[in-house]
Design a protein around this motif. Sequence first.
Motif, PDB file in Angstrom:
ATOM      1  N   GLY A   1       0.816  -1.205   0.000  1.00  0.00           N
ATOM      2  CA  GLY A   1       0.000   0.000   0.000  1.00  0.00           C
ATOM      3  C   GLY A   1       0.844   1.248   0.000  1.00  0.00           C
ATOM      4  N   GLU A   2       0.176   2.335  -0.055  1.00  0.00           N
ATOM      5  CA  GLU A   2       0.844   3.639  -0.058  1.00  0.00           C
ATOM      6  C   GLU A   2       1.606   3.843   1.238  1.00  0.00           C
ATOM      7  OE1 GLU A   2       0.906   6.509  -2.253  1.00  0.00           O
ATOM      8  OE2 GLU A   2       2.370   6.971  -0.721  1.00  0.00           O
ATOM      9  N   ASN A   3       2.821   4.361   1.127  1.00  0.00           N
ATOM     10  CA  ASN A   3       3.637   4.667   2.282  1.00  0.00           C
ATOM     11  C   ASN A   3       3.472   6.138   2.618  1.00  0.00           C
ATOM     12  OD1 ASN A   3       5.096   3.167   4.016  1.00  0.00           O
ATOM     13  ND2 ASN A   3       7.020   3.355   2.921  1.00  0.00           N
ATOM     14  N   TYR A  25       4.802  11.268   0.755  1.00  0.00           N
ATOM     15  CA  TYR A  25       4.163  10.102   0.166  1.00  0.00           C
ATOM     16  C   TYR A  25       4.824   9.782  -1.161  1.00  0.00           C
ATOM     17  CZ  TYR A  25       1.642  13.604  -2.627  1.00  0.00           C
ATOM     18  OH  TYR A  25       1.336  14.644  -3.467  1.00  0.00           O
ATOM     19  N   SER A  30      -2.280  10.016  -5.515  1.00  0.00           N
ATOM     20  CA  SER A  30      -2.957  10.466  -4.298  1.00  0.00           C
ATOM     21  C   SER A  30      -3.669  11.775  -4.569  1.00  0.00           C
ATOM     22  CB  SER A  30      -1.946  10.638  -3.162  1.00  0.00           C
ATOM     23  OG  SER A  30      -1.247   9.437  -2.922  1.00  0.00           O
ATOM     24  N   THR A  93      -5.779   9.529   0.287  1.00  0.00           N
ATOM     25  CA  THR A  93      -6.476   8.496  -0.479  1.00  0.00           C
ATOM     26  C   THR A  93      -6.023   8.566  -1.928  1.00  0.00           C
ATOM     27  OG1 THR A  93      -8.345   9.900  -1.067  1.00  0.00           O
ATOM     28  CG2 THR A  93      -8.537   8.657   0.959  1.00  0.00           C
ATOM     29  N   LYS A  99     -10.616   5.109   0.742  1.00  0.00           N
ATOM     30  CA  LYS A  99      -9.867   4.415   1.784  1.00  0.00           C
ATOM     31  C   LYS A  99      -8.669   5.273   2.187  1.00  0.00           C
ATOM     32  CE  LYS A  99      -8.792   0.589  -0.367  1.00  0.00           C
ATOM     33  NZ  LYS A  99      -9.237   0.812  -1.762  1.00  0.00           N
ATOM     34  N   GLN A 101      -5.042   6.065   3.967  1.00  0.00           N
ATOM     35  CA  GLN A 101      -3.769   5.538   4.454  1.00  0.00           C
ATOM     36  C   GLN A 101      -3.245   6.588   5.422  1.00  0.00           C
ATOM     37  OE1 GLN A 101      -1.938   2.780   3.356  1.00  0.00           O
ATOM     38  NE2 GLN A 101      -3.094   2.086   1.581  1.00  0.00           N
TER      39      GLN A 101
ATOM     40  N   TYR B  35     -10.938   0.248  11.116  1.00  0.00           N
ATOM     41  CA  TYR B  35      -9.511   0.437  11.289  1.00  0.00           C
ATOM     42  C   TYR B  35      -9.115  -0.086  12.657  1.00  0.00           C
ATOM     43  CZ  TYR B  35      -9.262   3.693   7.329  1.00  0.00           C
ATOM     44  OH  TYR B  35      -9.298   4.263   6.082  1.00  0.00           O
ATOM     45  N   ARG B  44      -4.682   1.354  10.679  1.00  0.00           N
ATOM     46  CA  ARG B  44      -4.582   0.456   9.525  1.00  0.00           C
ATOM     47  C   ARG B  44      -5.950  -0.112   9.194  1.00  0.00           C
ATOM     48  NH1 ARG B  44       0.037  -3.671  11.234  1.00  0.00           N
ATOM     49  NH2 ARG B  44      -1.073  -3.458  13.210  1.00  0.00           N
ATOM     50  N   GLU B  59      -5.903  -3.571   4.487  1.00  0.00           N
ATOM     51  CA  GLU B  59      -4.474  -3.874   4.646  1.00  0.00           C
ATOM     52  C   GLU B  59      -4.215  -5.059   5.580  1.00  0.00           C
ATOM     53  OE1 GLU B  59      -2.459  -0.474   6.194  1.00  0.00           O
ATOM     54  OE2 GLU B  59      -0.502  -1.470   6.328  1.00  0.00           O
TER      55      GLU B  59
END
Lengths: 112, 115
Positions: A1-3, A25, A30, A93, A99, A101, B35, B44, B59
């Motif tokens: 996933g995205e860091n 990021y 994004s 997102t 969603k 992150q 989450y 998460r 995730e």
Amino acid sequence: GENVEQHPSTLSVQEGDSAVIKCTYSDSASNYFPWYKQELGKGPQLIIDIRSNVGEKKDQRIAVTLNKTAKHFSLHITETQPEDSAVYFCALTTDSWGKLQFGAGTQVVVTP
Amino acid sequence: DAGITQSPRYKITETGRQVTLMCHQTWSHSYMFWYRQDLGHGLRLIYYSAAADITDKGEVPDGYVVSRSKTENFPLTLESATRSQTSVYFCASREDSEYSGNTIYFGEGSWLTVV
């Protein structure tokens, strides 16, 4: 996933001073960047957000800046007050589902 | 305006037991999320849902099951609780509207301890 990397992890400021938290990021897709404030024992609460077509947004003492080229966005709190003490999370997102992150969070302590 | 209600707020359970965390929202938001929050990891995503009967993994879905038979409810079940599932769990929802954008609202959290 995205860091999403968030710095610093803790920030101590004197009342009245400014606080800055930065997130970086990697995914250029994004498109939405919210900031959440979490007080002890409570759920995260949205304080400000910015979309990818805007470079800066301000709401009273809080501002967010976005640099899409460098892939980072920052939260700025001016004239800090003791009630600003909390954990702040950046998030982003990349999809239509929304969603989020999250970054790992920054504990901000404002001392009188 | 009740918003999002999570129950129970606090729960202690034993390893191997099944636990269900409830989430109820009064806004009729289409999207709902679960989450978990652990020190050093931020929040998460476990599972999410776009509408009733539409769910997908996030995730960290292993060990969890969700259902969404009604728009307003999104329960999260730990089928056989493990100590690594000790965490704070947050339910969240988002309106499906071009005017609201992506704003996501969180519940107050469910503190779960597995012993």
